[in-house]
Design an enzyme around this catalytic site. Structure first.
Site, PDB file in Angstrom:
ATOM      1  CG  ASP A  67      -0.270  -0.415   2.505  1.00  0.00           C
ATOM      2  OD1 ASP A  67       0.974  -0.403   2.558  1.00  0.00           O
ATOM      3  OD2 ASP A  67      -0.976  -0.756   3.454  1.00  0.00           O
ATOM      4  CG  ASP A 136      -9.011  -1.046  11.427  1.00  0.00           C
ATOM      5  OD1 ASP A 136      -8.021  -1.719  11.051  1.00  0.00           O
ATOM      6  OD2 ASP A 136      -9.392  -0.011  10.836  1.00  0.00           O
ATOM      7  CG  HIS A 138      -5.809  -1.973   8.510  1.00  0.00           C
ATOM      8  ND1 HIS A 138      -6.015  -0.793   9.175  1.00  0.00           N
ATOM      9  CD2 HIS A 138      -4.463  -2.105   8.422  1.00  0.00           C
ATOM     10  CE1 HIS A 138      -4.848  -0.244   9.477  1.00  0.00           C
ATOM     11  NE2 HIS A 138      -3.892  -1.029   9.035  1.00  0.00           N
ATOM     12  CD  GLU A 143      -8.729   1.113   7.510  1.00  0.00           C
ATOM     13  OE1 GLU A 143      -8.710   0.127   8.280  1.00  0.00           O
ATOM     14  OE2 GLU A 143      -8.227   2.200   7.798  1.00  0.00           O
TER      15      GLU A 143
HETATM   16  C1  GLP Z   1      -0.286   0.290   8.472  1.00  0.00           C
HETATM   17  C2  GLP Z   1      -0.023  -0.541   7.230  1.00  0.00           C
HETATM   18  C3  GLP Z   1      -0.295  -2.007   7.468  1.00  0.00           C
HETATM   19  C4  GLP Z   1       0.370  -2.455   8.757  1.00  0.00           C
HETATM   20  C5  GLP Z   1      -0.197  -1.655   9.908  1.00  0.00           C
HETATM   21  C6  GLP Z   1       0.327  -2.090  11.253  1.00  0.00           C
HETATM   22  O1  GLP Z   1      -1.612   0.626   8.630  1.00  0.00           O
HETATM   23  N1  GLP Z   1      -0.808  -0.116   6.129  1.00  0.00           N
HETATM   24  O2  GLP Z   1       0.170  -2.771   6.367  1.00  0.00           O
HETATM   25  O3  GLP Z   1       0.175  -3.827   8.961  1.00  0.00           O
HETATM   26  O4  GLP Z   1       0.169  -0.311   9.664  1.00  0.00           O
HETATM   27  O5  GLP Z   1       1.407  -1.308  11.634  1.00  0.00           O
HETATM   28  P1  GLP Z   1       2.314  -1.544  12.890  1.00  0.00           P
HETATM   29  O6  GLP Z   1       3.204  -2.674  12.533  1.00  0.00           O
HETATM   30  O7  GLP Z   1       3.074  -0.269  13.026  1.00  0.00           O
HETATM   31  O8  GLP Z   1       1.420  -1.826  14.040  1.00  0.00           O
END
Ligand code: GLP
Length: 237
Positions: A67, A136, A138, A143
Site C-alpha cells: 500500500d 481494526d 486491516h 479497512e
Molecule cells: C499500516 C499498514 C499495514 C500495517 C499496519 C500495522 O496501517 N498499512 O500494512 O500492517 O500499519 O502497523 P504496525 O506494525 O506499526 O502496528
C-alpha cells in the site's frame, strides 16, 4: 494455519527473517509481498544483515508492496516508498527497478490500481506475502467493510487507522485520509502468507481475526481460508 507465540520481538524478527531468507534461497527470483508499519522494521534489519554478510542475495528478487498513502510523493519521508528504501531497499543488493510500491501521486489513481493488479498477474502472483495487522483488523489498508474488496483500490482510512498511524507524523491532521491498497486478489492469492504481530494491544484483534467469524468487518479473518499461513505473535514491544 500455523499460529505461534514467541518470547520477544527479537525472536519474532529472527524467525520471520529466517522464513523469508529460506524462501529466497529456494527461489532466487521470488516475488515478495512486503509491508510497512513498525512491526517489520526489525525483520528488514536482519535481512539486510544477512545480505551484507553474503548469506542472502536479493539481485533477482522482485518486491511488491501492499500500500501507499494517496497524495504523497515518493520523496516525502512519510511515504511508504521512502520507508521501504530507508528500511530495506537501500541496505540490500536489490535492483530498485524490481521494487514496486503504488504511486500515491499518480494522476489517475484508479488506473494506477488497475496497473498494479496487472503487474502482480504478470509476475505470476506473489510467492510470499509479509503482513502486519492494523488495530481494526486491516491488512494492507483493507479497512473493515461490508465486502472483501478483491482488487487494488483507493480506500478511505478509518479514524482508528488515522489515530494509530499519527505516531509517524507531526500530528494527526497530517495523516493522509486515503490510501491505495492491494486488495484481496493479490494478498489471498499469495502462495504463502507470513503475518507478524507484536504488542498486547493487538491480541484481541488477532484472536478475532483468526479464531472468530470470517467477515469483511475484520478483513484479516479471510486468511483463515488460506492454505499456507504462518502467524508469529509476541506481546513484547
Ligand atoms: C499500516 C499498514 C499495514 C500495517 C499496519 C500495522 O496501517 N498499512 O500494512 O500492517 O500499519 O502497523 P504496525 O506494525 O506499526 O502496528
Amino acid at each position: 494455519m500455523k499460529f505461534y507465540t514467541v518470547e520477544s520481538y527479537e525472536k519474532l524478527c529472527q524467525d520471520a527473517s529466517a522464513i523469508i531468507a529460506e524462501q529466497i534461497k529456494s527461489k532466487p527470483n521470488t516475488v515478495l509481498g512486503l509491508a510497512t508499519g513498525s512491526t517489520p522494521i526489525g525483520t528488514y534489519k536482519k535481512l539486510a544483515e544477512m545480505n551484507k554478510a553474503g548469506e542472502l542475495d536479493f539481485s533477482k528478487v522482485v518486491t511488491i508492496n501492499l500500500d501507499e498513502y494517496a497524495g504523497i510523493d515518493a520523496s516525502n519521508d512519510q511515504s511508504y516508498r521512502y520507508f521501504m528504501n530507508k528500511n530495506l531497499f537501500d541496505n540490500i543488493n536489490i535492483d530498485k527497478n524490481n521494487t514496486f510500491v503504488p504511486n500515491g501521486k499518480a494522476e489517475d489513481l484508479n488506473k494506477e490500481c488497475e496497473a498494479y493488479d496487472e503487474r502482480i498477474k504478470a509476475y505470476g502472483g506473489i510467492d510470499l506475502q509479509l503482513l502486519g495487522i492494523g488495530h481494526d483488523g486491516h491488512i494492507g489498508f483493507n479497512e473493515p467493510d461490508s465486502v472483501f474488496e478483491t482488487k487494488t483500490h483507493v480506500v478511505k482510512l478509518t479514524d482508528m487507522t488515522i489515530k494509530a498511524n499519527a505516531r509517524f507524523f507531526e500530528n494527526e491532521d497530517e495523516v493522509p485520509k486515503s490510501a491505495l491498497t492491494m486488495g484481496m486478489f493479490g494478498i489471498f492469492n499469495a502462495k504463502k502468507i507470513l503475518m507478524i504481530v507484536n504488542g498486547k494491544e493487538k491480541k484481541e484483534i488477532l484472536e478475532k481475526a483468526f479464531f472468530g467469524p470470517i467477515t469483511p468487518e475484520v478483513p484479516a479473518s479471510i486468511l483463515q481460508l488460506h492454505g499456507d499461513v504462518t502467524v508469529i505473535y509476541t506481546e513484547d514491544k
